[in-house]
Each structure stands twice: as C-alpha cells, then as structure tokens.
Motif scaffolding. Structure first.
Motif, short mmCIF file in Angstrom:
data_model
loop_
_atom_site.label_atom_id
_atom_site.label_comp_id
_atom_site.label_asym_id
_atom_site.label_seq_id
_atom_site.Cartn_x
_atom_site.Cartn_y
_atom_site.Cartn_z
N ASP A 1 0.84 -1.20 0.00
CA ASP A 1 0.00 0.00 0.00
C ASP A 1 0.87 1.25 0.00
O ASP A 1 2.07 1.20 0.28
N ILE B 1 1.51 5.07 1.58
CA ILE B 1 1.36 5.72 2.88
C ILE B 1 1.76 7.19 2.73
O ILE B 1 2.42 7.57 1.76
N ASP C 1 5.55 4.31 -1.26
CA ASP C 1 5.13 2.92 -1.09
C ASP C 1 5.70 2.43 0.24
O ASP C 1 6.77 2.87 0.68
N ARG C 2 5.00 1.52 0.88
CA ARG C 2 5.40 1.08 2.21
C ARG C 2 6.76 0.36 2.20
O ARG C 2 7.53 0.46 3.17
N LEU D 1 5.63 7.90 9.72
CA LEU D 1 4.43 7.49 8.99
C LEU D 1 3.24 8.16 9.69
O LEU D 1 2.99 7.92 10.87
N TYR E 1 -0.03 8.65 7.94
CA TYR E 1 -1.36 8.20 7.50
C TYR E 1 -1.23 6.93 6.64
O TYR E 1 -0.36 6.84 5.76
N ALA E 2 -2.12 5.97 6.90
CA ALA E 2 -2.21 4.74 6.11
C ALA E 2 -3.58 4.14 6.36
O ALA E 2 -4.29 4.52 7.29
N LEU F 1 -5.55 3.30 -1.18
CA LEU F 1 -4.09 3.29 -1.20
C LEU F 1 -3.52 1.92 -1.57
O LEU F 1 -2.30 1.74 -1.58
#
Length: 268
Positions: A103, A105, A190-191, A205, A207-208, A213
């Motif tokens: 996902d 982020i 990207d994570r 970090l 927001y996720a 996403l």
C-alpha cells in the motif's frame, strides 16, 4: 603447443562467459522493488533455480513501460494497473499477471503540523496538507507512485501544482524521501521503500489504511510478436516463477525493517 592450446581454451571460455553475460534477461521494473531490497532477496533464488541471469533496469513504472514499448526489456515488473492494462491492450505485452501488493502511505514531520493523523480518509489528509500550506514533495517522474499521487489529489479536488509548498524531484522514491526528510515535508511513499529507508530524520508514517491506497504489482512479458528479439522463454520463466508457489513464498518471506512489506496475490 600445450600452452597455446590452454590459452585458446581460456579465451574461448571467456568469450562464452561474456556472451552469456550479454544474454542476461532484462527486467524493467519500478524503483520500489530495487530500493526496498526485494530484488536482492528474490533474484538469487530465481537465478539459482533456473540458471538465468537477470539484469534489472530500475526506473519509474512509466519509464519501464516505455522501455518495454521500445523493446529494450524482455519483461516488466511494475505497479500502475491502468497503464499496464493499456500496455497489454496495445499489443506490447503478451499478458499481465498479478504478483503481489502493498500500500501507499503518507509520511511527514513527527509533529504533524497539518494534522494528517486525525484525517478520516486520504482525501481529508491531502486537503489538510493543502489548507495548512505545508510542504509536499512529489516524485514528479511519471512513476506508478507519482500516477497514484496525482489520482489522489484529483479525487481530493486539488490541483497540487497550484500549492506554494508543492515541489517535484523528478526522481525515484529514495531521493524524494531524502528531500522530504531534509525539508520537513510530507510525501507519499510505497510502504516497502519506506521500510528500507534509513535517513528518516524527523519523518514518520502519519497516515495509512484507506482502501484506495492499495498498490498492486504485475508482471508482463514483452510481446515477441511486437519485438522478435526479446528473450521469450526466459521472460516466460521469470513471470511463471514469480507467480509459482516458490516465487510467492520468496516474496512473502522478504522483510524490510523487520516487517513484511509485500504480500503475494498471484491467482492459483
């Protein structure tokens, strides 16, 4: 005479080795698979099981697709689903197969001056960054991440280029994160690359979790009917290895910063 013969054999062996090196499978891929360390983990396993050497060209997904259109790669491993589907529909790719996902982020200053951590969704998060006039660093390189970022800004009803704090690096995820860390700015990553990134300074970090996403990756062999010189069999073996149980297990076992950052999702 014996010495001459040995020298000739050595030269022939060297020549053969060079030919094999030149015949390495060329994989055009996104920077996240390279900078996260995933390729360093899975390619030795692929090469050991198939005896096929791989040369990676790590660029943004948009550039990787263009390399494929020119026939300068044998297979693509990228993450911009709409662009990938068009690549295949236009006849440049033989097919596309799901390989894995992770996902996107939002990362930013630990004190989060825009209040992104409190956002109910990614739209609200981007609107908060824009409304509070915070700096935002974009890749600006037509990569899969850049394409996703622009779609997110559009859904948030904001033209980012009208924002005073919006800057583009025109480069990969690593340099973009470096600039965000140096300037105390927000960015979308990207994570996996974030997990492997060491120069975080004050970044965190923030927001996720929004379903939009979601970040799928696919493999596409370049179509030999379009470019007859591509290494069809080697590209096919690479694609099939990625979606095989062995390849999927290798992807699942990879860790960045001690965390699983890619999740296999090949169709059985």
């Amino acid at each position: 005479m014996a010495n001459c013969l040995r020298s000739l054999i050595a030269l022939l062996s060297l020549s053969t080795s060079l030919c094999f090196a030149q015949e390495a499978l060329v994989v055009a891929s996104t920077t996240s698979t390279e900078q996260s360390g995933l390729f360093g983990w899975i390619l030795p396993r692929f090469e050991q099981s198939t005896a096929i050497k791989v040369r990676v060209v790590a660029v943004g997904t948009g550039q990787a697709l263009e390399i494929g259109r020119r026939g300068d790669a044998d297979v693509l491993f990228v993450h911009d689903r709409a662009a990938e589907d068009k690549f295949v529909a236009d006849g440049y790719g033989s097919y596309r197969k799901d390989v894995m996902y992770n996902d996107f982020i939002i990362v930013g200053p630990q004190d989060d001056p825009a209040g992104v951590r409190k956002a109910a969704n990614v739209n609200d998060a981007l609107i908060a960054i824009a409304r509070t006039g915070q700096s935002f660093i974009s890749r600006g390189d037509k990569s899969g991440t850049h394409a996703a970022e622009l779609r997110l800004w559009s859904k948030a009803g904001t033209d980012p280029k009208t924002l005073a704090g919006y800057k583009e690096t025109g480069s990969g995820m690593g340099p973009t994160l470096n600039m965000a860390a140096a300037t105390g700015a927000y960015t979308i990553s990207d994570r996996a690359t974030w997990g492997a990134f060491k120069n975080r300074r004050d970044l965190d970090l923030v927001y996720a979790g929004d379903p939009v996403l979601f970040n799928p990756y696919g493999v596409i062999p370049v179509n030999p009917a379009r470019h007859a010189h591509v290494k069809k069999e080697a590209a096919e073996r690479f694609a099939q290895w990625l979606i095989s149980p062995t390849g999927q297990e290798a992807i699942a076992a990879f860790r960045a910063d001690g965390q699983q950052v890619f999740f296999p999702n090949a169709k059985k």
